[in-house]
Design a protein around this motif. Structure first.
Motif, PDB file in Angstrom:
ATOM      1  N   THR A   1       0.814  -1.205   0.000  1.00 46.46           N
ATOM      2  CA  THR A   1       0.000   0.000   0.000  1.00 46.46           C
ATOM      3  C   THR A   1       0.856   1.267   0.000  1.00 46.46           C
ATOM      4  OG1 THR A   1      -0.192  -0.030   2.405  1.00 46.46           O
ATOM      5  CG2 THR A   1      -1.945  -1.108   1.168  1.00 46.46           C
ATOM      6  N   CYS A   2       2.131   1.150   0.304  1.00 51.05           N
ATOM      7  CA  CYS A   2       3.034   2.307   0.262  1.00 51.05           C
ATOM      8  C   CYS A   2       3.323   2.599  -1.205  1.00 51.05           C
ATOM      9  CB  CYS A   2       4.324   1.988   1.014  1.00 51.05           C
ATOM     10  SG  CYS A   2       5.553   3.308   0.965  1.00 51.05           S
ATOM     11  N   ALA A   3       2.873   3.754  -1.666  1.00 46.18           N
ATOM     12  CA  ALA A   3       3.032   4.123  -3.073  1.00 46.18           C
ATOM     13  C   ALA A   3       3.275   5.627  -3.177  1.00 46.18           C
ATOM     14  CB  ALA A   3       1.773   3.726  -3.843  1.00 46.18           C
ATOM     15  N   GLY A   4       3.593   6.074  -4.359  1.00 44.77           N
ATOM     16  CA  GLY A   4       3.778   7.504  -4.599  1.00 44.77           C
ATOM     17  C   GLY A   4       4.847   8.104  -3.708  1.00 44.77           C
ATOM     18  N   ALA A   5       4.490   9.192  -3.017  1.00 41.79           N
ATOM     19  CA  ALA A   5       5.436   9.901  -2.153  1.00 41.79           C
ATOM     20  C   ALA A   5       5.959   9.004  -1.037  1.00 41.79           C
ATOM     21  CB  ALA A   5       4.785  11.149  -1.567  1.00 41.79           C
ATOM     22  N   CYS A   6       5.175   8.049  -0.608  1.00 40.06           N
ATOM     23  CA  CYS A   6       5.596   7.118   0.456  1.00 40.06           C
ATOM     24  C   CYS A   6       6.898   6.413   0.087  1.00 40.06           C
ATOM     25  CB  CYS A   6       4.474   6.109   0.715  1.00 40.06           C
ATOM     26  SG  CYS A   6       4.861   4.854   1.957  1.00 40.06           S
ATOM     27  N   THR A   7       7.065   6.038  -1.186  1.00 41.14           N
ATOM     28  CA  THR A   7       8.248   5.283  -1.597  1.00 41.14           C
ATOM     29  C   THR A   7       9.514   6.123  -1.663  1.00 41.14           C
ATOM     30  OG1 THR A   7       7.795   5.587  -3.957  1.00 41.14           O
ATOM     31  CG2 THR A   7       6.871   3.610  -2.890  1.00 41.14           C
TER      32      THR A   7
END
Length: 189
Positions: free
Chosen positions: A108-114
């Motif tokens: 579920t970690c995607a976009g800015a999270c990565t």
């Protein structure tokens, strides 16, 4: 003069096309989570192999953050005052995210999270030391493979600058160093 304008117009067109491709469309919401969770491919049924092979670097995230990762070794390592956790080949602590699901493996970690939590990507096989090989697997992530342990996708934390650090432990009450059995570390570090 006209050939210069043609070259300039072509260069501007190429730059524009590149920028548009880099932005791309996304089904991730503003919080960086996967809005279309059903579109996430389930974990590969094939566990990561245990034979050592060289892995080519792979893009660590789907955000275009440019983080590269080459992980061919996962090992259990006792970190002074923090217990035994899983590290990569450079001794960097690996983490799991409570929002991810272990069964079936989903990220579920995607976009800015990565950009802060870099997925542990692999091409080829993974070697282990002190980590149960039968617990290793992968989950498909934008055409690449993210390593899982007991079904939990693994990540590195940008705030860990040297081996043995666990600066991401309990971050946001949802990030935990992962133990060799795939559980979250109870260390409050």
């Amino acid at each position: 003069m006209i050939p210069q304008r043609i070259v300039l117009a072509s260069a501007v067109g190429l730059v524009s096309a590149f920028l548009l491709a880099a932005c791309g469309s996304s089904d991730h919401d503003a919080s960086g989570t996967n809005a279309g969770a059903a579109a996430v491919a389930p974990a590969s049924s094939d566990p990561a192999a245990s034979a050592p092979t060289a892995s080519a670097p792979a893009d660590a995230g789907d955000s275009g953050g440019g983080h590269k990762a080459t992980t061919t070794l996962l090992m259990a390592k006792a970190v002074k005052g923090m217990g035994t956790v899983v590290t990569d080949d450079k001794g960097m602590t690996l983490y799991r995210y409570d929002r991810d699901q272990a069964t079936p493996s989903k990220w579920t970690c995607a976009g800015a999270c990565t950009k802060t939590w870099m997925p542990v990507m692999v091409q080829g096989s993974v070697r282990t030391m002190g980590v149960e090989k039968s617990l290793l697997g992968t989950v498909h992530r934008n055409g690449m493979k993210q390593v899982t342990l007991a079904g939990w996708p693994l990540y590195r934390y940008l705030g860990d600058s040297s081996a043995g650090q666990m600066n991401g432990q309990r971050m946001g009450g949802q990030w935990y160093a992962v133990t060799p059995t795939g559980h979250k570390s109870a260390v409050t570090g």
